[in-house]
Design a protein around this motif. Structure first.
Motif, PDB file in Angstrom:
ATOM      1  N   LYS A 166      58.191  40.240  75.270  1.00 34.34           N
ATOM      2  CA  LYS A 166      57.734  39.127  74.556  1.00 34.34           C
ATOM      3  C   LYS A 166      58.514  37.864  75.316  1.00 34.34           C
ATOM      4  O   LYS A 166      59.811  37.789  75.314  1.00 34.34           O
ATOM      5  CB  LYS A 166      57.955  38.991  73.140  1.00 34.34           C
TER       6      LYS A 166
ATOM      7  N   ASN B 275      59.944  34.477  75.442  1.00 38.13           N
ATOM      8  CA  ASN B 275      60.195  33.284  74.344  1.00 38.13           C
ATOM      9  C   ASN B 275      61.480  32.747  75.081  1.00 38.13           C
ATOM     10  O   ASN B 275      62.121  33.093  75.979  1.00 38.13           O
ATOM     11  CB  ASN B 275      60.352  33.976  73.179  1.00 38.13           C
TER      12      ASN B 275
ATOM     13  N   GLN C  50      49.448  30.954  65.182  1.00 34.56           N
ATOM     14  CA  GLN C  50      49.840  30.867  66.771  1.00 34.56           C
ATOM     15  C   GLN C  50      48.828  32.022  67.409  1.00 34.56           C
ATOM     16  O   GLN C  50      48.649  31.598  68.565  1.00 34.56           O
ATOM     17  CB  GLN C  50      51.111  31.400  66.845  1.00 34.56           C
TER      18      GLN C  50
ATOM     19  N   HIS D  32      52.782  38.845  70.953  1.00 31.86           N
ATOM     20  CA  HIS D  32      53.935  38.448  69.885  1.00 31.86           C
ATOM     21  C   HIS D  32      53.593  36.988  69.559  1.00 31.86           C
ATOM     22  O   HIS D  32      53.042  36.055  70.500  1.00 31.86           O
ATOM     23  CB  HIS D  32      55.115  38.765  70.344  1.00 31.86           C
TER      24      HIS D  32
ATOM     25  N   ASP E 268      55.862  34.570  69.234  1.00 37.02           N
ATOM     26  CA  ASP E 268      56.549  33.700  70.052  1.00 37.02           C
ATOM     27  C   ASP E 268      55.830  33.492  71.528  1.00 37.02           C
ATOM     28  O   ASP E 268      55.940  32.435  71.911  1.00 37.02           O
ATOM     29  CB  ASP E 268      58.064  34.611  70.377  1.00 37.02           C
TER      30      ASP E 268
ATOM     31  N   HIS F 221      63.086  23.914  69.152  1.00 39.57           N
ATOM     32  CA  HIS F 221      63.696  24.597  70.291  1.00 39.57           C
ATOM     33  C   HIS F 221      63.541  23.030  71.423  1.00 39.57           C
ATOM     34  O   HIS F 221      62.620  22.605  71.552  1.00 39.57           O
ATOM     35  CB  HIS F 221      63.008  25.703  71.090  1.00 39.57           C
TER      36      HIS F 221
ATOM     37  N   LYS G 251      67.733  26.971  75.059  1.00 37.17           N
ATOM     38  CA  LYS G 251      67.971  27.138  73.710  1.00 37.17           C
ATOM     39  C   LYS G 251      69.459  26.887  73.490  1.00 37.17           C
ATOM     40  O   LYS G 251      70.278  27.048  74.141  1.00 37.17           O
ATOM     41  CB  LYS G 251      67.764  28.699  73.255  1.00 37.17           C
TER      42      LYS G 251
ATOM     43  N   GLU H 230      53.175  30.980  70.923  1.00 42.66           N
ATOM     44  CA  GLU H 230      53.717  29.725  70.566  1.00 42.66           C
ATOM     45  C   GLU H 230      54.108  29.145  71.746  1.00 42.66           C
ATOM     46  O   GLU H 230      53.888  27.915  72.086  1.00 42.66           O
ATOM     47  CB  GLU H 230      55.053  29.776  69.539  1.00 42.66           C
TER      48      GLU H 230
END
Length: 541
Positions: free
Chosen positions: A154, A156, A452, A65, A67, A85, A198, A70
């Motif tokens: 994923k 993240n 990404q 993914h 994310d 973030h 976050k 990234e």
């Protein structure tokens, strides 16, 4: 009289005895102080390993993914923030990939290591509220919660909150109980760690603050040094990031406000309804399976035949329950209620775009909130049953995962968003760059969705530059583009193409332009073909 049947009878008795001994051993390990931590750690490790292999099979025809890619890119530089973030998810990814390669399986291992660490923290939190028997039931319910398995694929910032938020709640319960300045420092550090994951965790921090104000024992807590030391510690620990945030002109906050504000009230209502229904459906899975585990406690067969209602009612009884710390349970109930109803109500009031993924971090307390109900009686056999259900479902999913993946691919044969050959494109573009310039490909430009995967899959791992975004990750700059050159990658069906074309014309009017088409073959089956607009700009002289 013949005795030929005696050996088989002894074998059956021995089999029953061995089974009962194993069940008793598992339950004993779950509740004995000297064994229970190690058993939960072993359980979490087994969960991580099993589900890593499941995800490897399920995602075999897919790239990671965006994310995840990234976060990998962020981890290449340890900064105090990454544009949209705070930095903790990038730091964790950076540390993880110093030990593991940039490979699909390593990202799924990271995701499962994250949720499994969160499971252990949830168990430690549960021990502040309930006895060891209920705490083990709660942690296995969490393992059955789809956020901790299927939907936890994923890595993240949302997923990392499943570590930092349980740690925050654990620190709060500890501070609420001990009310010392040392516990306040731990709470403040946990709060800072959560905020560095976050900004969304402000919902949980706010819920904890309200719980401290609402709780009947609030004066004992608020008159102690713990909450005030916690606030001072959190602010002090956040200073470096706050300095970065000021230097970035608070772009992450304004970006979030611009991106997630809506004018269409009907759309807001639909999104909130989807958020509520989505999270309710996910939570129904572990709750239903825990109810099944408690219903299958012997002699459930006799009860089913003679008094079926007793299968349900026997788990409930009035009277005192030494297995529940009601004072701490009240904290959990208040916190979970606020984070369950606060965000959707806030979205309705302030017309906010409500994403279903925002619920990932907010419902890990639900199993604990349920098992902490004092009238609920948890029998030892239910612990074995819930563990057996988890094992059977995990093993069955592992065995079926290749078939599930094949059927999903067949059902989504034209889905380029999921099955587009981005990793193949990354390797092809790396070859193209090397043939032209005999140097490392340093920068890739475009949208997050397109570039990404280039960052992750290219052997050169170029830094991502997002010219159409209002924020800068800090990983590269316009000066780097002019010095090292870049490859622009863009989906021609993306409506932002004219804006990107305009940017390329301004920055590199002589860029080499081409269209590349790629597709992936998995187990002899072709995935969808996808086209990309490619812009190659040489390094500066």
């Amino acid at each position: 009289m013949s005795t030929t049947s005696l050996p088989s009878s002894r074998r059956r008795a021995k089999g029953r005895l061995s089974y009962n001994r194993f069940r008793a051993f598992l339950v004993a390990c779950a509740v004995r102080p000297e064994a229970r931590l190690w058993q939960v750690i072993q359980f979490a490790l087994l969960h991580a390993v099993l589900w890593t292999f499941i995800l490897i099979n399920l995602k075999a025809a897919q790239d990671v993914h965006m994310d995840v890619a990234e976060a990998w890119g962020w981890g290449q530089k340890f900064l105090w923030g990454y544009g949209k973030h705070p930095p903790l998810s990038g730091w964790v990814a950076g540390l993880w990939f110093t030990a593991f390669p940039a490979a699909d399986w390593a990202t799924y291992a990271l995701a499962m290591a994250t949720v499994s660490a969160g499971m252990v923290l949830c168990w430690l939190t549960a021990l502040r509220v309930v006895d060891a028997r209920r705490a083990f039931l709660a942690v296995v319910m969490i393992a059955l919660y789809p956020i901790f398995n299927f939907k936890g694929f994923k890595y993240n910032p949302d997923l990392l909150q499943l570590v930092t938020l349980p740690l925050l709640v654990l620190a709060y319960l500890n501070a609420f109980e001990k009310r010392t300045w040392q516990s306040g420092i731990l709470l403040g550090l946990a709060g800072a760690l959560a905020l560095m994951t976050k900004y969304w965790v402000l919902t949980m921090i706010g819920a904890i603050g309200l719980a401290a104000l609402i709780h009947p024992e609030r004066l004992r807590f608020l008159s102690s040094p713990a909450p005030w030391v916690a606030i001072a510690t959190m602010v002090a620990a956040m200073v470096p990031h706050l300095v970065w945030l000021a230097d970035a002109h608070f772009v992450p906050l304004t970006y979030a406000g611009d991106t997630y504000s809506l004018q269409d009230k009907s759309q807001v209502h639909q999104l909130v309804a989807g958020y509520v229904l989505h999270n309710f459906a996910l939570l129904a899975v572990p709750v239903a399976l825990a109810a099944l585990a408690m219903a299958l406690v012997p002699p459930w067969v006799k009860l089913l035949l003679r008094a079926p209602l007793r299968i349900v009612t026997r788990a409930w009884a009035r009277g005192a329950n030494a297995g529940v710390n009601v004072s701490q349970a009240l904290n959990v109930w208040i916190i979970q209620s606020i984070v369950a109803f606060g965000p959707p109500l806030g979205a309705l009031v302030f017309s906010i775009y409500m994403k279903t993924d925002w619920g990932i971090s907010l419902f890990f307390l639900v199993p604990l909130a349920l098992v902490a109900i004092p009238t609920l009686r948890v029998q030892s056999a239910a612990l074995f049953n819930i563990a057996a259900i988890w094992l059977v479902l995990s093993a069955a999913t592992l065995a079926a995962s290749p078939l599930i993946a094949a059927r999903e691919m067949a059902a989504n044969v034209g889905n380029t968003a999921t099955y587009g050959a981005r990793s193949e494109l990354a390797r092809k573009l790396t070859q193209e760059w090397h043939m032209r310039f005999a140097s490392r490909w340093a920068v890739v430009a475009g949208t997050m969705e397109s570039i990404q995967p280039m960052v992750f899959y290219s052997p050169d791992h170029p830094a991502a530059f997002l010219p159409l975004e209002p924020w800068n990750s800090g990983l590269t700059s316009l000066e780097d583009i002019k010095t090292y050159g870049f490859i622009g990658v863009f989906d021609p069906t993306d409506g932002r193409l004219p804006a990107f074309e305009k940017w390329v014309s301004e920055v590199a009017p002589n860029a080499e332009r081409m269209v590349m088409s790629m597709r992936r073959f998995t187990n002899g089956k072709a995935g969808p073909s996808m086209n990309w607009n490619v812009y190659i700009v040489p390094p500066g002289k």
